[in-house]
Design a protein around this motif. Structure first.
Motif, mmCIF file in Angstrom:
data_model
loop_
_atom_site.group_PDB
_atom_site.id
_atom_site.type_symbol
_atom_site.label_atom_id
_atom_site.label_comp_id
_atom_site.label_asym_id
_atom_site.label_seq_id
_atom_site.Cartn_x
_atom_site.Cartn_y
_atom_site.Cartn_z
ATOM 1 N N PRO A 77 112.471 -20.150 -21.916
ATOM 2 C CA PRO A 77 112.354 -20.992 -20.719
ATOM 3 C C PRO A 77 113.284 -22.208 -20.728
ATOM 4 C CG PRO A 77 110.191 -20.296 -21.416
ATOM 5 C CD PRO A 77 111.140 -19.848 -22.488
ATOM 6 N N THR A 78 113.587 -22.754 -21.915
ATOM 7 C CA THR A 78 114.510 -23.895 -21.953
ATOM 8 C C THR A 78 115.930 -23.441 -21.619
ATOM 9 O OG1 THR A 78 114.960 -23.644 -24.325
ATOM 10 C CG2 THR A 78 113.122 -25.066 -23.695
ATOM 11 N N VAL A 79 116.273 -22.239 -22.057
ATOM 12 C CA VAL A 79 117.597 -21.693 -21.727
ATOM 13 C C VAL A 79 117.724 -21.507 -20.224
ATOM 14 C CG1 VAL A 79 119.190 -19.767 -22.071
ATOM 15 C CG2 VAL A 79 117.733 -20.534 -23.954
ATOM 16 N N ILE A 80 116.680 -20.923 -19.630
ATOM 17 C CA ILE A 80 116.669 -20.693 -18.182
ATOM 18 C C ILE A 80 116.799 -22.008 -17.423
ATOM 19 C CG2 ILE A 80 115.232 -19.908 -16.263
ATOM 20 C CD1 ILE A 80 114.040 -17.836 -18.235
ATOM 21 N N TYR A 81 116.062 -23.020 -17.861
ATOM 22 C CA TYR A 81 116.118 -24.322 -17.182
ATOM 23 C C TYR A 81 117.522 -24.910 -17.277
ATOM 24 C CZ TYR A 81 114.613 -28.947 -15.600
ATOM 25 O OH TYR A 81 114.466 -30.116 -14.891
ATOM 26 N N GLY A 82 118.142 -24.774 -18.443
ATOM 27 C CA GLY A 82 119.493 -25.306 -18.632
ATOM 28 C C GLY A 82 120.540 -24.566 -17.825
ATOM 29 N N MET A 83 120.284 -23.306 -17.503
ATOM 30 C CA MET A 83 121.235 -22.528 -16.698
ATOM 31 C C MET A 83 121.222 -22.950 -15.239
ATOM 32 S SD MET A 83 120.530 -18.750 -18.340
ATOM 33 C CE MET A 83 121.605 -17.892 -17.171
ATOM 34 N N GLY A 84 120.119 -23.508 -14.789
ATOM 35 C CA GLY A 84 120.033 -23.950 -13.395
ATOM 36 C C GLY A 84 120.218 -22.801 -12.422
ATOM 37 N N ASP A 85 121.087 -23.007 -11.422
ATOM 38 C CA ASP A 85 121.313 -21.997 -10.386
ATOM 39 C C ASP A 85 122.030 -20.756 -10.901
ATOM 40 O OD1 ASP A 85 120.102 -23.676 -8.561
ATOM 41 O OD2 ASP A 85 121.995 -24.557 -7.873
ATOM 42 N N LYS A 86 122.575 -20.815 -12.105
ATOM 43 C CA LYS A 86 123.268 -19.651 -12.668
ATOM 44 C C LYS A 86 122.289 -18.555 -13.098
ATOM 45 C CE LYS A 86 127.170 -22.383 -14.432
ATOM 46 N NZ LYS A 86 127.908 -22.800 -15.656
ATOM 47 N N TYR A 87 121.032 -18.922 -13.256
ATOM 48 C CA TYR A 87 120.038 -17.941 -13.692
ATOM 49 C C TYR A 87 119.722 -16.991 -12.548
ATOM 50 C CZ TYR A 87 115.651 -15.951 -15.350
ATOM 51 O OH TYR A 87 114.667 -15.082 -15.722
ATOM 52 N N ASP A 88 119.894 -15.674 -12.800
ATOM 53 C CA ASP A 88 119.665 -14.661 -11.768
ATOM 54 C C ASP A 88 118.479 -13.757 -12.077
ATOM 55 O OD1 ASP A 88 120.599 -13.163 -13.856
ATOM 56 O OD2 ASP A 88 122.359 -12.362 -12.824
ATOM 57 N N GLY A 89 117.646 -14.171 -13.028
ATOM 58 C CA GLY A 89 116.490 -13.374 -13.384
ATOM 59 C C GLY A 89 116.621 -12.674 -14.716
ATOM 60 N N ASN A 90 117.806 -12.738 -15.308
ATOM 61 C CA ASN A 90 118.050 -12.103 -16.599
ATOM 62 C C ASN A 90 118.745 -13.074 -17.546
ATOM 63 O OD1 ASN A 90 117.177 -9.256 -16.059
ATOM 64 N ND2 ASN A 90 118.740 -9.447 -14.465
ATOM 65 N N ILE A 91 118.414 -12.966 -18.827
ATOM 66 C CA ILE A 91 119.089 -13.751 -19.865
ATOM 67 C C ILE A 91 119.891 -12.789 -20.746
ATOM 68 C CG2 ILE A 91 118.831 -15.330 -21.806
ATOM 69 C CD1 ILE A 91 116.234 -16.260 -20.714
ATOM 70 N N THR A 92 121.158 -13.074 -20.925
ATOM 71 C CA THR A 92 122.005 -12.236 -21.767
ATOM 72 C C THR A 92 122.191 -12.899 -23.127
ATOM 73 O OG1 THR A 92 124.055 -13.306 -21.041
ATOM 74 C CG2 THR A 92 123.229 -11.478 -19.696
ATOM 75 N N LYS A 93 122.753 -12.141 -24.077
ATOM 76 C CA LYS A 93 123.066 -12.704 -25.394
ATOM 77 C C LYS A 93 124.072 -13.848 -25.257
ATOM 78 C CE LYS A 93 122.105 -8.596 -28.179
ATOM 79 N NZ LYS A 93 122.653 -7.590 -29.133
ATOM 80 N N LYS A 94 124.957 -13.713 -24.285
ATOM 81 C CA LYS A 94 125.931 -14.775 -24.042
ATOM 82 C C LYS A 94 125.230 -16.055 -23.610
ATOM 83 C CE LYS A 94 129.967 -16.021 -21.246
ATOM 84 N NZ LYS A 94 130.881 -15.595 -20.159
ATOM 85 N N ASP A 95 124.210 -15.920 -22.760
ATOM 86 C CA ASP A 95 123.445 -17.097 -22.311
ATOM 87 C C ASP A 95 122.783 -17.792 -23.495
ATOM 88 O OD1 ASP A 95 124.060 -16.565 -19.621
ATOM 89 O OD2 ASP A 95 122.331 -15.240 -19.407
#
Length: 338
Positions: A246-264
């Motif tokens: 969830p912290t990664v998702i929050y840091g991605m902001g609008d770039k988050y499209d519903g999936n987290i990749t290894k790159k993220d």
């Protein structure tokens, strides 16, 4: 002659008493008549509306049928003419008397807005902006300006408001709702901090708020909150990265499209707890009371890992070997569900 005069006065008194009684009965009957509506109806009474103006409004909106006897209400029940402005809900079973009593007592209709736990301030802001009964004073304000208006000594506003259902009358400002939610959060946070575990690695109430927001996002299962909190506390003590998605998702902001990749997971942000140690700089959501208490007083465990179990909860592990086994089991469940 005197006797006749006395009789006349007595009869006149009886007549006047009869007229008064009959008039009182007519006024009371007019007040006791039920309203004409068949469903809940709202009426907004403007400031400065007179008693006669209110009756006309009720008649024009087809809520009541006027009676000429109502002009005498001010003499028989003067309290019913003390009109108060506001928005009122009239129920089908109401009488004119109950409607007037509600309006003269100022019992305005209480609207409600539910600020959901686990959501971000931006999501709450959209909800506030969409409510037609609030005055929208914050639409053109930055979060820093809202912080100042609410009384928060931090430009970062996330996490400072307690999720709950807040009731309000029409014309209340959105900033008023936020102030109430902020006061409620500070009260809960202060109370929780006083009950914190003696060995907590958290240094300040704000750190507890940050941790609570992470717990809030990680699990919706009440019985798991304490265990999730224990994992993060154990990691903090061991100087291990929290590694919470969830912290990664929050840091991605609008770039988050519903999936987290290894790159993220490998891309550093101020909130990516895979690439940094310790807590993120701010909360990532609005935590509820239970998550705050879990943050300050977690369960006692030797767990350092957890992963979804495919059944709505999580599998907790002490070692990386156990954790990897649990991850493989979860991935197997996902494959069978496709």
């Amino acid at each position: 002659m005197l006797k006749k005069l006395i009789i006349m006065i007595f009869l006149l008194g009886l007549l006047m008493a009869g007229v008064a009684g009959w008039s009182f009965f007519q006024v009371k009957s007019a007040l006791d008549k039920p309203v004409l509506i068949e469903q809940q109806t709202f009426i907004t009474v403007k400031s400065g509306t007179s008693f006669r103006g209110l009756l006309t409004q009720l008649s024009n909106e087809k809520i009541v049928t006027l009676s000429p006897w109502l002009r005498w209400v001010g003499y028989l029940e003067p309290a019913l003419t003390n009109i108060k402005a506001g928005t009122y809900a009239i129920e089908p079973q109401a009488t004119l008397h109950s409607v007037l009593t509600m309006i003269t007592d100022g019992k305005e209709y209480q609207y409600a807005i539910t600020l959901v736990d686990g959501e971000s301030f931006s999501e709450w802001r959209q909800l506030l902006q969409a409510d037609p009964h609030l005055i929208h004073t914050t639409d053109n304000m930055t979060q820093a300006q809202i912080s100042t208006a609410v009384g928060i000594e931090n430009d970062k506003i996330e996490g400072y408001f307690l999720p709950n259902t807040y009731h309000f009358t029409a014309g209340t400002s959105d900033i008023s709702i936020l102030k109430r939610a902020h006061v409620a959060m500070m009260k809960e946070l202060d109370l929780a901090w006083q009950q914190r575990a003696k060995d907590t690695p958290l240094k300040t109430p704000y750190q507890a708020l940050i941790m609570a927001s992470i717990i809030e996002k990680e699990t919706a299962v009440a019985r798991e909150r304490g265990l999730v909190a224990s994992v993060f506390m154990n990691r903090l003590r061991a100087n291990m990265p929290l590694q919470t998605d969830p912290t990664v998702i929050y840091g991605m902001g609008d770039k988050y499209d519903g999936n987290i990749t290894k790159k993220d997971l490998r891309t550093p942000t101020a909130y990516n707890t895979y690439t940094m140690r310790g807590l993120p700089p701010t909360p990532i959501a609005m935590p509820n009371k239970a998550s705050i208490m879990a943050a300050v007083d977690p369960d006692d465990s030797d767990y350092y890992y957890f992963v979804a179990d495919g059944k709505g909860g999580h599998k907790f592990s002490t070692t990386l070997v156990e954790h990897n086994r649990a991850v493989r089991a979860y991935l197997k469940i996902l494959r069978t569900q496709k």
